[in-house]
Structure formats: C-alpha cells, structure tokens
Design a protein around this motif. Structure first.
Motif, short mmCIF file in Angstrom:
data_model
loop_
_atom_site.label_atom_id
_atom_site.label_comp_id
_atom_site.label_asym_id
_atom_site.label_seq_id
_atom_site.Cartn_x
_atom_site.Cartn_y
_atom_site.Cartn_z
N LYS A 100 26.80 17.56 102.91
CA LYS A 100 26.47 16.34 102.17
C LYS A 100 27.65 15.87 101.31
CE LYS A 100 22.99 14.46 99.01
NZ LYS A 100 23.94 14.07 97.96
N VAL A 101 28.43 16.80 100.76
CA VAL A 101 29.55 16.37 99.92
C VAL A 101 30.59 15.62 100.74
CG1 VAL A 101 29.19 18.31 98.34
CG2 VAL A 101 30.88 18.52 100.17
N PHE A 106 33.13 10.22 101.94
CA PHE A 106 33.57 9.20 102.89
C PHE A 106 32.75 7.91 102.82
CE2 PHE A 106 35.20 12.82 105.76
CZ PHE A 106 36.42 12.81 105.11
N TYR A 107 31.55 7.97 102.25
CA TYR A 107 30.73 6.77 102.13
C TYR A 107 31.14 5.90 100.95
CZ TYR A 107 27.26 8.84 105.36
OH TYR A 107 26.61 9.38 106.43
N ASP A 108 31.68 6.51 99.90
CA ASP A 108 31.93 5.80 98.64
C ASP A 108 33.38 5.34 98.58
OD1 ASP A 108 31.83 4.72 96.15
OD2 ASP A 108 31.41 6.59 95.09
N GLN A 109 33.63 4.12 99.03
CA GLN A 109 35.00 3.61 99.05
C GLN A 109 35.57 3.38 97.66
OE1 GLN A 109 35.37 0.43 102.33
NE2 GLN A 109 33.19 0.49 101.91
N TYR A 232 24.67 4.13 106.22
CA TYR A 232 23.85 3.85 105.04
C TYR A 232 22.39 3.74 105.45
CZ TYR A 232 27.47 2.98 101.48
OH TYR A 232 28.46 3.11 100.55
N ALA A 233 22.12 3.11 106.59
CA ALA A 233 20.74 2.99 107.07
C ALA A 233 20.16 4.36 107.41
CB ALA A 233 20.69 2.08 108.30
N HIS A 238 19.65 10.09 100.83
CA HIS A 238 20.42 11.25 100.39
C HIS A 238 21.80 10.90 99.84
CE1 HIS A 238 17.29 13.41 102.47
NE2 HIS A 238 17.58 12.80 103.61
N ILE A 239 22.13 9.61 99.77
CA ILE A 239 23.44 9.21 99.22
C ILE A 239 23.33 9.18 97.71
CG2 ILE A 239 25.20 7.43 99.18
CD1 ILE A 239 24.30 6.56 101.95
#
Length: 727
Positions: A100-101, A106-109, A232-233, A238-239
């Motif tokens: 998850k880390v 990588f999701y949080d630009q 994101y979808a 869990h983000i």
C-alpha cells in the motif's frame, strides 16, 4: 558496459555511455529522487546496497509502520541521487500494508516524496512475471528504467534475452546486470544521472465505456493520465491522502457507471499478460528447462501431500529439536565448566568486594549468556537450511489448509515459525498478510510461539528434572520434552487464534498465493552469515541486558537496609553454633540469611504471596520480574542469586539449582515446580520488546495491553493447574 555501446533513450533512439556521462557532468542539476521497486526476490535489496553502500538510513513511511530505507548514491562525479527502496510487490493493486505504501507514493503527484523516475528490478530468469509490474508503472506515465537483474541465473536456466529488441519493444532504457556481484552498476548509474521523460510505450488501454468515468476522475483530481485515474476508481477506499468528500465523489461515480473493480482488475491482468507474451516471443528463447524442476515436482508430490506432508514436517521438527539438544550439549558443558572454573580460580587467588562483583555478578551473568550460544546457533542453522532449500515455502503452503480453520491463513505461518526465533521480527513480518483481521490475530498470538530467548530457561529446567535417557535407541527424553514445550506453544497460539476468530466478526475475505522455488542445495555462505548474525544479536543485545541486570541484582542481593545484613549474620552464626554445624554449612547458612535480608530479598518476599500457589518462592519471584526485560535474563538472574555469598563458584548453573533446598531440607526444584515454571514461561509475555513491536504495528496500546494481560493470565492459571496436579 563499453563506452560506445548503446544504452537507449526512447524506443528507437540510442545514446552512448560516454555521451551520457559527458551530459551528466555538464548539467549536475538538483538531487534526483529515484524509487527502486520490483517483485520480491528480484535482487532489489542487493541493488540498493550496491548503489548506496553505507549511506543508508531506515525510517518509517509517513503515517504507517512500514520500514522505509533511503540512501544517497553518487551517480557521477557531480550528480548525486536519493534512492528510495520500496517494499517488494507483484502489482500496483495493493494487498498488504507493504504494498500500500507503494501505491500511496505513486498516486500522490503533489507529495514531497514523489519520485523523479523509477528503477524497476526484474528477475531475468522469470521475466514474464516481473514485467507485469513494469507495464503498470509505465502506463502510469512514470519515467522508468528496467534493471534486468540475475542475468547469470537466466543463462544457467537456458534463458536467452535479446536485450536490444526488448528495449525497443518496451521503449525504456534496459541495463543487464548482476547486482550481487556489482555487474552493470556503473552503466545503471550513468542512465540514472539523466533526466528521463515518460516512456513512450503504452501496454493497456481502458475500455471505451469506462472513459467518461475515468475522465471525470482525472479532471476532478487534476491527474496526468487515464490509467492513474482508473486506479483511483479501483483503490479510493484505501488511498490515505483522499478526504471523505473525495472518496464519496468517486464512490458515486463508480456506482453511477456500474464499475466492478474485481472483474476489471482480472481482465486487465489477462490483457497485460497477453501483451507481455507477445513481446517475450520476439525477445526471449529458452534452450533448456530448469534441470531441477522435474525433480522438484516429484518431491512436492510427497512433501506437500495432504497426509504425508504433515507427518514429514513433524518428523523434521522432531529431529531438529533432538539435534539442538544432543549436539549442543557438549560445547555447552565446556562453556559452563569453563566459566565455573574461571570463577573459582579468581576467588582462590583474589578477594574483596570488587572481586565478588566480578565473580558473583559479572561472570555469573556472562555465563548465562555464553552457555546458550551453541543451541541458538544450531536452531538458526536448521531454520536457515530449511529456507535455503525451498522447503519452508512448501510448509507455508501446506499449513494454509489448517490455518484457515483457526482464523489465520498460510502467510501467518511465516510469523509463527519466525516466532520460534524472535517474536519482534516475526510480528513485523505479519505486514505481508492482506486481511486486517488475519493480521491482527497473527500479531496477537505470535508471542505464544516459543522463541529462542526461552531456550535458556527450557534447557536448565529440563536438565534438572528430565532424565538424560534414550528411548527406542534414538530419542532422548530431554529432546522430547523440549519439542513438547514448543508444540504446547503452537497449540496455544492456534487455539487462541480460533477464539479470536469467533470474537472478531468481519466480512473481509483473504486468499493465499505463493510461488514455489525449485529445491536447491543451501548456499552455505548464507547459512553461515545467518548463524553469525543471530548469535551476534543474542550476545550483544540480550547479553547487554543480562549483564546489566546481573550487576544490579548482585548489588541488591549483597546489600540491605541499615544493620539488616549484620543482624542476619549474627543470627545465622548463633543458629550454627547451637546446631554444631560444620564450617561449610555455617557459611552456606550465613549466605542464605544475608540474601534473605538484602534489598532483593525484601522485594522478593513482597511478591511471594502472589506466586506461592504456583510453587515459586521469593527467589524465583525476583527472576520473573527481571526477565520481563528479556526472557533469557531469567537464567542469569537465577545464576546470580544462587551465587551470591555461597561457596559454589565452581558449580555450573544447573548444579547450583540442583543443590537448592526447600524449608524441609528437600530439593527445591521438584518436577512439580520445574514443570510449573516451564509452563509459565511457555505462555507468559515476559518481553518488553515484543510489546513495543505490537504497539508499533497496531499504532495503539489496545492490542499490546490485551496481549500482556491475556498471556499473563493464561500463564498464571496454567502454571497453577500444573503445580497443584503434580505436587
């Protein structure tokens, strides 16, 4: 790599190593942040160590307990980079805290930790599996370099890779390497010194029907590509950095468009592997199959059999504990006798308070550390061999069938078996368990497994009351007793897990996936390093605690309230004169009376009423309290307490306990008392470090306190029953 050899830029564009280095020298730029990611066992840790050397530090990822390793790498003479070593993962769809880390990063630009680009390590001998993660990262628009590791292993397996063609197909720089030997590191540093653009190749395109939903998510969060919006979808629940309003917005969209994440993820994986297969058909050829694979498959039919597999595993454990007791007995006797001889020699020639501190405090405590090195070394040697050969992976798979009945899964076996070494890293290894309920239950029950710190306690007490006899010509009774204690810990762990399964209700489902390695001969260098590392950890970590407590105990046992020690000596001499005791018995009586009047004696008598029903006296009470710092401290404490003032410096620890008498003059350590104490130590928490690890992994005091009270209560009740039944 030669200076004129092509490394690659985008697909179809080549630059030489010399050109890259000259460019790096002209444009040093700011400190580049590089994320190192790859499948487990792809050589990522070896690569990280090669890149960073000693310039490493370990911390936690923000908001979670997962370890974060970072280091500084000198890429060129004027260009340095921060390397972030991420946990191993097979996919960008996280199933555990460790994975998850990666997705959070990588999701949080907008994150300060967002990498400039990514180095993906891939096992060249199993490229098909490793490329799944690579294609996902590439589709996210992350600039990527592929480190094609273990090329030597691939060649041994008959795998031939056309690197130039693969590089053209993937559209990213590819560096063939062997991270363990440092081959290819220089070329990789040169490529990493460049500012890379996003890879040109795309591997997966979402279905047209999903594009309206994806585009709305993309524009709402100002994301840079469609595939990131699709994640994101999939993962919005869990983000961690999304607000409740953000999650509500995505949930409304997914419901509106009838988005089914499980089915979509499965279809995406199938599509990706089809594309990967097409690429590998053009780039990879196999000249021979893994020579050990047919042999491994035949062995698996027996070793993982639904009946024989479990019997074989029990037999392996049985032989392990027999060997630990039998083979370690000789060096243990040498060490114990050597410490006792050194103590006696010093006291024969030197006298005074400092000499008493040295012999009765420091050396007595030190002996309680050194004597157990042979057993701990043997235990870790056997565990390392089982892991190196590939058998431990099969054990994990087999036990999954049983573990699920008790609220656990196959991955719980790794922490449970690791708990036989030390509960602290075992609890930390539970992070790989995807299901939260399974993870919490595993953390809670793992300390019930008998760790190596209990071996000193088990060894001394078993040696006191279990005969050194052989049954059926091969089975030593003491080895049988030792295995019985380990099985008791395992049964209590799975029984407690079953009870927690009934108490903790959840709808989460868990599953278990594991890739079997082929059977191999162990790499003896790795086995030796494991033994050395574990013995050093025991001696220098546990040893420091044992030694410090031994010195403190000697002080508490050698001094007492004003006038109390002198009065105790006068009373003892008067009693000895009345009973006409010989000099040796007189000195023993004086030592006993002075110990009882010391600070340690007063404290022991204070807690004695609570432990008397278990068969314990005030001396054992002191040992129980001091061993809360670390279980193995018990033996050092016992050795120190029974050494103070007595003419027993040439006796071993076991002999000191064997000569201890109760109030009626009979041997104190009867089978009832010894087994009561053994059972207490099987169940009792008795370890501050374990509580700290539980607190760290659960991020609160609820579970550590429940753990301590449950295990202490279980230990007390069980010990009480054993003593009352056997006395």
């Amino acid at each position: 790599m030669a200076g004129g050899q092509l490394l690659s830029g985008r697909a179809g564009v080549g630059v030489s190593a010399a050109q890259l280095e000259r460019s790096a020298l002209r444009h040093p730029g700011p400190l580049t942040r590089i994320a190192l990611v790859g499948n487990p066992n792809s050589g990522k840790s070896s690569l990280f160590n090669q890149l960073t050397g000693l310039n490493q530090k370990v911390g936690n990822f923000p908001g979670v307990t997962v370890d974060r390793k970072t280091g500084i790498s000198q890429l060129t003479s004027q260009h340095r980079a921060e390397i972030i070593d991420l946990p191993g993962t097979y996919s960008l769809y996280p199933k555990s805290l460790d994975e998850k880390v990666i997705t959070d990063l990588f999701y949080d630009q907008s994150s300060d930790q967002y990498p400039d680009f990514v180095v993906v390590t891939a096992d060249a001998s199993n490229l098909r599996r490793n490329l799944l993660l690579f294609t996902q990262l590439a589709d996210m628009g992350l600039p990527t370099v592929l480190a094609l590791n273990m090329m030597d292993v691939a060649e041994q397996h008959g795998v031939r890779i056309d690197v130039a063609t693969l590089q053209e197909e993937l559209g990213v720089p590819i560096i063939p390497m062997n991270a363990r030997k440092g081959v290819g590191i220089a070329a990789l540093k040169i490529v990493m010194a460049q500012t890379l653009d996003a890879p040109a190749t795309r591997f997966y395109v979402p279905d047209e029907e999903l594009l309206p939903m994806i585009r709305q998510i993309r524009y709402y969060f100002n994301l840079h590509n469609d595939y990131l919006a699709l994640h994101y979808a999939h993962q919005y629940r869990h983000i961690s950095f999304l607000s409740p309003d953000d999650r509500a917005y995505i949930q409304e969209l997914t419901e509106q468009y009838g988005f089914e994440p499980t089915a979509r993820q499965a279809q995406e994986t199938i599509d990706r592997y089809q594309r990967i297969n097409e690429i590998l058909l053009n780039c990879v050829s196999v000249t021979r199959t893994e020579k050990n694979e047919p042999y491994s498959n035949r062995l698996d039919r027996v070793l993982t059999h639904k009946v024989w597999g479990y019997l074989i595993f029990l037999a392996v454990l049985f032989l392990l504990f027999q060997a630990v007791f039998e083979l370690a007995s000789y060096p243990m006797e040498v060490i114990d006798s050597g410490v006792a001889w050194l103590n006696g020699t010093i006291q024969d020639h030197l006298h005074g308070p400092l000499i008493d501190l040295l012999t009765e405090g420091i050396l007595a405590g030190l002996g309680g550390v050194l004597i157990f090195i042979p057993q701990i070394a043997l235990l870790f040697a056997f565990i390392a061999v089982l892991e190196e050969t590939g058998y431990m992976a099969r054990v994990t798979f087999m036990m999954d069938r049983i573990m699920r009945k008790f609220g656990l899964n196959g991955k719980s076996v790794v922490p449970l078996i690791s708990g036989m070494a030390c509960a602290v890293p075992a609890i930390m290894s539970a992070r790989t368990i995807e299901n939260r309920k399974d993870r919490l239950i595993t953390i809670f029950v793992t300390p019930l497994m008998s760790c190596s710190a209990r071996i000193p306690v088990y060894t001394v007490l078993i040696g006191l009351v279990v005969p050194d006899q052989t049954v059926l010509g091969i089975f030593n009774l003491r080895g049988v007793a030792l295995m019985g204690l380990y099985l008791l810990g395992f049964v209590s762990a799975v029984g407690s897990a079953w009870a927690m399964k009934l108490l903790m209700r959840t709808k989460d489902r868990s599953y278990f996936i594991m890739e079997f390695p082929v059977y191999r001969w162990p790499r003896w260098k790795n086995v030796g390093l494991t033994i050395l590392e574990k013995v050093k950890a025991f001696v220098f970590q546990a040893g420091k605690v044992i030694l410090a407590i031994s010195v403190i105990l000697w002080v508490l046992a050698s001094y007492g309230p004003s006038g109390a020690m002198e009065q105790a000596e006068r009373t003892a001499r008067a009693t000895a004169a009345t009973q006409a005791l010989p000099p040796a018995e007189t000195e023993s009586l004086i030592a006993s009376q002075k110990l009882e009047s010391s600070y340690a004696g007063h404290f022991g008598h204070f807690i004695e009423p609570a432990i008397r029903p278990l068969g314990f006296d005030w001396k054992i009470g002191i040992s129980l309290l001091t061993s809360f710092a670390a279980r193995e401290v018990f033996v050092g404490t016992i050795s120190t307490i029974y050494s103070v003032g007595q003419d027993a410096t040439e006796l071993t620890v076991q002999q000191k306990l064997a000569t201890e008498k109760d109030e009626s003059g009979q041997p104190f350590f009867t089978p009832a008392r010894a087994f009561s104490l053994l059972v207490f130590y099987v169940f009792a928490m008795q370890c501050m470090s374990t509580l700290a690890a539980t607190y760290r992994e659960t991020k609160g005091w609820k579970w550590p306190l429940l753990q301590m009270f449950y295990m202490t209560g279980l230990a007390y009740v069980s010990s009480l029953l054993v003593y009352q039944l056997l006395k």
